[in-house]
Design an enzyme around this catalytic site. Structure first.
Site, PDB file in Angstrom:
ATOM      1  N   ASP A 113       0.821  -1.217   0.000  1.00 49.76           N
ATOM      2  CA  ASP A 113       0.000   0.000   0.000  1.00 49.76           C
ATOM      3  C   ASP A 113       0.848   1.256   0.000  1.00 49.76           C
ATOM      4  OD1 ASP A 113      -2.726   0.241  -0.308  1.00 49.76           O
ATOM      5  OD2 ASP A 113      -3.055   0.934   1.739  1.00 49.76           O
ATOM      6  N   ASP A 154     -11.868  -5.822  10.705  1.00 49.06           N
ATOM      7  CA  ASP A 154     -11.963  -7.275  10.712  1.00 49.06           C
ATOM      8  C   ASP A 154     -13.193  -7.763  11.470  1.00 49.06           C
ATOM      9  OD1 ASP A 154     -10.971  -6.274  13.049  1.00 49.06           O
ATOM     10  OD2 ASP A 154      -9.149  -7.482  13.086  1.00 49.06           O
TER      11      ASP A 154
END
Length: 1144
Positions: A415, A847
């Protein structure tokens, strides 16, 4: 992708996106690109100035000079040697790289692998090669020619070989057609050549499927035709995924499967062996556990009733604060205890998995693996905080995993777009050429080289090793040491290379300026300080010195196939004298490895890790489309090479199609032996998660999770109407079937075809998944491939045996170009990515929210605890780092509580106890408010001489004793069924109070300010000291990093210490000592201090030294005690304590 106007994009919403185009370009000496048309390329092809142009010539019906299988392999080699870039308002370019790293690479799958050079004058291209790296020479004279020169010779040179001047003979290098090669769809639907090409690509999907017409289970075991075949049926022709279904007239009772009735009967009557077993906790443990939980609940209720009805009139304010805290603690304990009443253990049978999926059978005569594909995701963002060597070791453990090579793919998400990460991954791919065959040959565990070579035990002990094991290990160890030197030297290597090329460009610019300026005054030359790749071109990602379009938040999307897809058949090493390793009996193929850095542009919300994971989901669907995905953090590696097989046992077992993910426990290395700050977190992973597995499944914890792709896409589980449960149904019972249409829109998932008459509506998918038609076409294929094997009547919604034994299709440029388009920054606009599809946005703990959404649709998850740890990673052992980690988790929980993901708003598909567990996830940080008040109560009691009760009478002590005994018995029994050690349980209790009085309180404050006032607060580090000893493995444990999170626990400790001294002194010098009140206050103060002991020890710094903080603490305590002695010592003839001084 080419730039498009907003209006054009709107017009394409209904009919999908245009096929991807690859721009023709040549690279200049400065690393920039100049676009060319095909005519320009044709006219310049003989010029040496343009020998390094990059061009993709797609295979078309009028441009197929060689066997299609050869041309596909050649194009795949071209793709693997090219770096693809593109994004918003920019063309997608494929730049052919001379080399990826400075060191030479020899593995034929490796990007930039060295091969023979083309002998055409003026061309330095690489000769076409097969999967072993052997040159493909199209002429009998063995003239070496590259792909581009060969295509040009056939197209413009009348097929004359430049070497012998004889015409090429097509039959001389034609391979026999592979009987498993799928046929093509008829192209009468398309209107253009590019559309026909994209359709053909869809026909040859990367993850291929085959439906055998000899299957005894063509019809469902109920006697009716399989209701799932509609998904892949195109009236007897090959459809999506190459699934060939017989026509209706061929499905007569007499000739339905091509086998006799006796064979069908034998198949259906064959004993069916499950892949997994549920091991219930012994009744001798779980029954007393539930009994003591009930006893403690009753005692708590009676105690709170007694406390409410017997207030302390002498200190009503103290009584009121204590009773409010105790009621909340009781409520919090109930939320935590209820989901623990039905824990389970599970076991897998890898032998049965191999027998069903990798053993020759009538449906799979060759015995090729029928297991589904798995795409492994590794995410990293900053090479400075996440060392590339750690990430490289994780990738090496993945590439060496014990899973079919052609079914395994690894995607690395960078990223940060850093060249350091890119070249480190290329180095890892190069070293894998040696490491992976070594692991397979000698069955090495673990398959992370750093961990393996750091083992303190003897690797040869109690093992039947091969005669050459010691020699191989010594050589691999030497190669790994050199590999580490190269990885650690990459930052300096990239910096020196970039400085040299930038200096060269600056000199060129100055010379050019002097030539053009003449006698005019020269201005200083400003050349952008670019970061250069190994092939002397500009890095398209983030530069070391950021500049426009080359910074962390502003760079193009990048995809590089580091290791191209392996060949279909095993490839053994050769007996080469130059190679010191004997791999003649070892499969040397490597899994697909792809580097991905999604596009980032200013003004776009990239959604951190969740956005990066969603980009990987889309890119992997285009390139490999594994129906299952395993996500790992860059510091979590595969410790058990069979871990993926263990998880696949659950997915492929009966009823496995309703499992959304398999969660593995997190295990950590590098933790101090005493585990001072409960980093192992075994109480949660071995206790709470096992208990949740007995309900609807464990929560998703961010790493070490095997996902079902269609579950992440937001679909309902199969047979969802048969599993409707009411809100108040217990964890076991089924409720009345409810209409799906009656559920709120937020709770409804994208419906998919099932055992009912509802079909997957592909026409509505562009609004949900984006306008990539190729991506949308992969959805039904992933759904089919992820189904369990229909080898028994009890298996519903299954797929025919042998359906996944066809080789995966080779990559081509259009596929990678499409992958570039789906990782662009604009792709998710006006779609449901991050809302109902993929990883969910809007929370620090994405998550937990992602797992909650799946459970809310009716999916269930599984907790897989393997005998040998599946994965291992690292955890912060420094106190401040640990507190900030807990702060992030707690902040995410507070965000969940104040969002629509609150468990109170869950749908009726979620079981009641599962809802309670998720409610506890959102509520537990708020306990810190009451906990910090309760930690001050003992000190207030000692200061005032009062206690939370009027007196320590028998009733209060009896209740206190009953609560304590029941708590101890529950802890002992929980330790028995969870396998947690007593010390680990106590460390968890200690850090619960440490985190509750520091990080959890800060998270609540941060969450409330964000929700109420929109203010965001960040708690950052302010200073460092110590930790300069590199020889100590646990040096970070003794580093003192001051943080504002430390203030509340320090204040609590100081106040309680002073209060104990004050209380003891008052009692000693009082005329009527109140020993009972002193005993109660001192007992609870010591309870607080005992829990805060690891925190106090962490403030002491390194052992064996005396840090400054010790002198500060010693001075404060000495002053405090001295003042107390002076104040407490009574003067002669005075009744008051300390003369005129009197405590309140």
């Amino acid at each position: 992708m080419s730039s498009r106007s907003p209006k054009a994009l709107e017009l394409q919403q209904g009919r999908g996106a245009l096929p991807p185009q690859v721009t023709f370009a040549r690279r200049t000496s400065s690393g920039r690109y100049v676009n060319y048309s095909r005519e320009d390329l044709d006219s310049e092809i003989g010029s040496t100035e343009f020998a390094n142009y990059t061009v993709h010539i797609p295979p078309t019906p009028d441009n197929q000079p060689m066997d299609p299988s050869i041309s596909q392999r050649v194009e795949e080699q071209y793709v693997s040697n090219s770096i693809f870039t593109g994004g918003f308002n920019s063309a997608t370019r494929a730049h052919l790289m001379d080399k990826v790293i400075d060191t030479e690479t020899s593995h034929p799958q490796m990007a930039g692998a060295k091969g023979s050079l083309c002998k055409v004058p003026g061309c330095d291209g690489t000769v076409m090669s097969d999967e072993r790296g052997v040159d493909i020479l199209p002429c009998e004279c063995d003239f070496k020619i590259c792909r581009d020169c060969f295509m040009d010779a056939v197209k413009t040179g009348d097929g004359i070989c430049p070497g012998c001047k004889e015409p090429y003979k097509q039959t001389d290098f034609e391979n026999s057609i592979d009987p498993r090669q799928p046929l093509s769809l008829p192209s009468n639907v398309q209107n253009s050549k590019m559309e026909r090409r994209m359709s053909s690509k869809m026909d040859r999907r990367l993850s291929l499927m085959k439906s055998t017409n000899r299957s005894a289970l063509v019809r469902s075991q109920t006697g009716e035709f399989d209701h799932n075949r509609w998904l892949f049926e195109t009236k007897g022709t090959y459809g999506y995924g190459n699934a060939l279904w017989p026509k209706d007239e061929d499905l007569s009772d007499d000739n339905r499967t091509g086998v006799t009735g006796a064979e069908q009967l034998e198949l259906l009557n064959k004993p069916w062996r499950p892949l997994t077993r549920k091991l219930k906790i012994p009744a001798a443990i779980i029954s007393p556990y539930r009994l003591f939980a009930l006893i403690r609940l009753v005692v708590l209720g009676l105690f709170l009733h007694w406390r409410v009805t017997h207030p302390n009139e002498d200190a009503i304010w103290l009584w009121y604060m204590s009773i409010v805290c105790e009621i909340w603690f009781a409520f919090s304990w109930i939320l935590d205890q209820l989901p623990k009443l039905a824990p389970v253990n599970r076991a897998t049978d890898l032998g049965v998995l191999k027998e069903k999926f990798e053993t020759p059978s009538p449906q799979n005569p060759s015995g090729k693996s029928d297991l589904p594909g798995v795409d492994v995701f590794v995410s990293t963002a900053d090479p400075e905080k996440e060392p590339p060597l750690v990430t490289a070791n994780t990738i090496l453990s993945i590439l060496a995993a014990d899973y079919p090579v052609d079914k395994l793919s690894c995607y690395v998400s960078d990223d940060g777009g850093a060249l350091l990460t890119f070249e480190a991954m290329a180095e890892a791919a190069s070293f894998a050429n040696l490491w992976v065959p070594f692991c397979r040959k000698h069955k090495i565990e673990p398959r992370n080289p750093e961990s393996y070579f750091s083992l303190k035990k003897d690797p040869f002990k109690n093992k039947g090793v091969r005669p050459d094991f010691v020699k191989d290990r010594r050589r691999v160890k030497r190669e790994y040491d050199e590999f580490k030197v190269r990885i650690n030297g990459l930052p300096d290597s990239i910096r020196r290379r970039s400085d040299a090329y930038n200096a060269r460009e600056e000199i060129k610019a100055m010379k050019l300026q002097k030539e053009n300026a003449g006698d005019e005054l020269l201005q200083p030359v400003k050349i952008p300080k670019a970061t250069w790749m190994a092939d002397a071109t500009h890095w398209p990602g983030t530069w070391m010195i950021p500049s426009p379009e080359h910074s962390k938040g502003d760079h193009a999307g990048i995809i590089q196939v580091m290791l191209k897809p392996p060949s279909d058949d095993p490839l053994h090493g050769t007996d080469d004298e130059a190679n010191p390793f004997d791999f003649t009996e070892v499969d040397i193929r490597l899994p697909l490895l792809v580097y991905v850095s999604r596009e980032k542009r200013p003004g776009y919300d990239h959604n951190k890790k969740a956005g990066a994971m969603n980009a990987l989901v889309r890119a992997s669907a285009i390139m490999s489309n594994g129906p299952f995905m395993l996500n790992l953090d860059c510091d979590h590696y595969i410790y058990n090479s069979e871990a993926i097989r263990e998880g696949m046992c659950f997915m492929m077992d009966r009823g496995g199609d309703r499992i959304c993910y398999v969660q593995f426990p997190q295990r950590f290395e590098g933790i101090d032996p005493s585990d001072r700050y409960a980093n192992h977190n075994t109480v949660f992973f071995d206790g709470n998660m096992r208990a949740l597995d007995g309900l609807q499944g464990p929560v998703y914890v961010g790493t070490g999770t095997l996902f079902r792709r269609t579950a992440l896409y937001g679909f309902d589980p199969p047979r969802s109407k048969d599993y409707q449960t009411g809100c108040w149904s217990c964890c076991f019972g089924k409720g009345k079937k409810n209409s799906v249409a009656s559920a709120p829109d937020d709770n409804r998932a994208l419906r998919r075809g099932d055992s009912d008459d509802e079909e997957m509506d592909l026409y509505t998918f562009p609004k949900k998944f984006g306008n990539s038609s190729l991506f949308i076409d992969t959805i039904p294929i992933a759904d089919f491939q992820g189904r369990p094997l229909a080898d028994h009547p009890a298996v519903k919604n299954g797929r025919p045996p042998g359906a996944l034994t066809i080789a995966r299709e080779l990559l081509d440029a259009s596929t990678v170009a499409e992958a570039i388009s789906v990782i662009s920054c604009w792709y998710e606009d006006k779609t449901e990515w991050g809302n109902r599809v993929g990883w969910i946005y809007g929370s620090v703990t994405e998550d937990v929210v992602t797992g909650y959404r799946m459970h809310n649709r009716g999916w269930r998850s599984i907790y897989c605890v393997t005998k040998r740890d599946a994965f291992r990673g690292t955890a912060p052992i420094n106190l401040t780092d640990r507190l900030h980690q807990v702060l992030r988790w707690a902040t995410g929980s507070v965000e969940i509580f104040f969002s629509k993901n609150n468990a109170l708003l869950a749908s009726s598909k979620m079981k009641f106890l599962q809802r309670v567990a998720y409610l506890n996830v959102g509520i537990y940080p708020f306990t810190s408010v009451f906990l910090i008040v309760y930690c001050f109560l003992p000190a207030l009691s000692l200061f005032t001489g009062q206690f939370i009760v009027q007196s320590l009478d028998v009733t209060f002590l009896a209740y206190l004793l009953g609560i304590t005994i029941s708590l101890c018995m529950l802890a002992i029994l929980e330790i028995k069924w969870s396998g947690v050690e007593l010390e680990e349980w106590w460390r968890n209790e200690q850090f619960w109070l440490i985190g509750g009085t520091s990080a959890h309180l800060a998270a609540v404050l941060q969450g409330l300010l964000k929700v109420v006032a929109g203010i965001e607060i960040s708690f950052t580090l302010t200073s460092k000291s110590g930790g300069d000893d590199n020889d100590d493995e646990f040096a970070d444990l003794y580093i003192i990093k001051w943080s504002s999170l430390m203030i509340p626990p320090i204040v609590i400790m100081m106040v309680n210490l002073i209060a104990i001294a004050v209380g003891v002194s008052r009692t000693i010098y009082s005329e009527i000592p109140q020993w009972s009140r002193l005993l109660g206050g001192v007992f609870f103060s010591f309870w607080v201090l005992a829990h805060l002991y690891p925190f106090a020890k962490g403030l002491m710094g390194r052992r064996g030294r005396t840090p400054t903080i010790v002198f500060v603490w010693a001075g404060l305590i000495a002053i405090t005690i001295s003042l107390l002695v002076v104040a407490i010592h009574p003067p002669d003839g005075a009744n008051e304590i300390g003369g005129s001084f009197q405590f309140p």
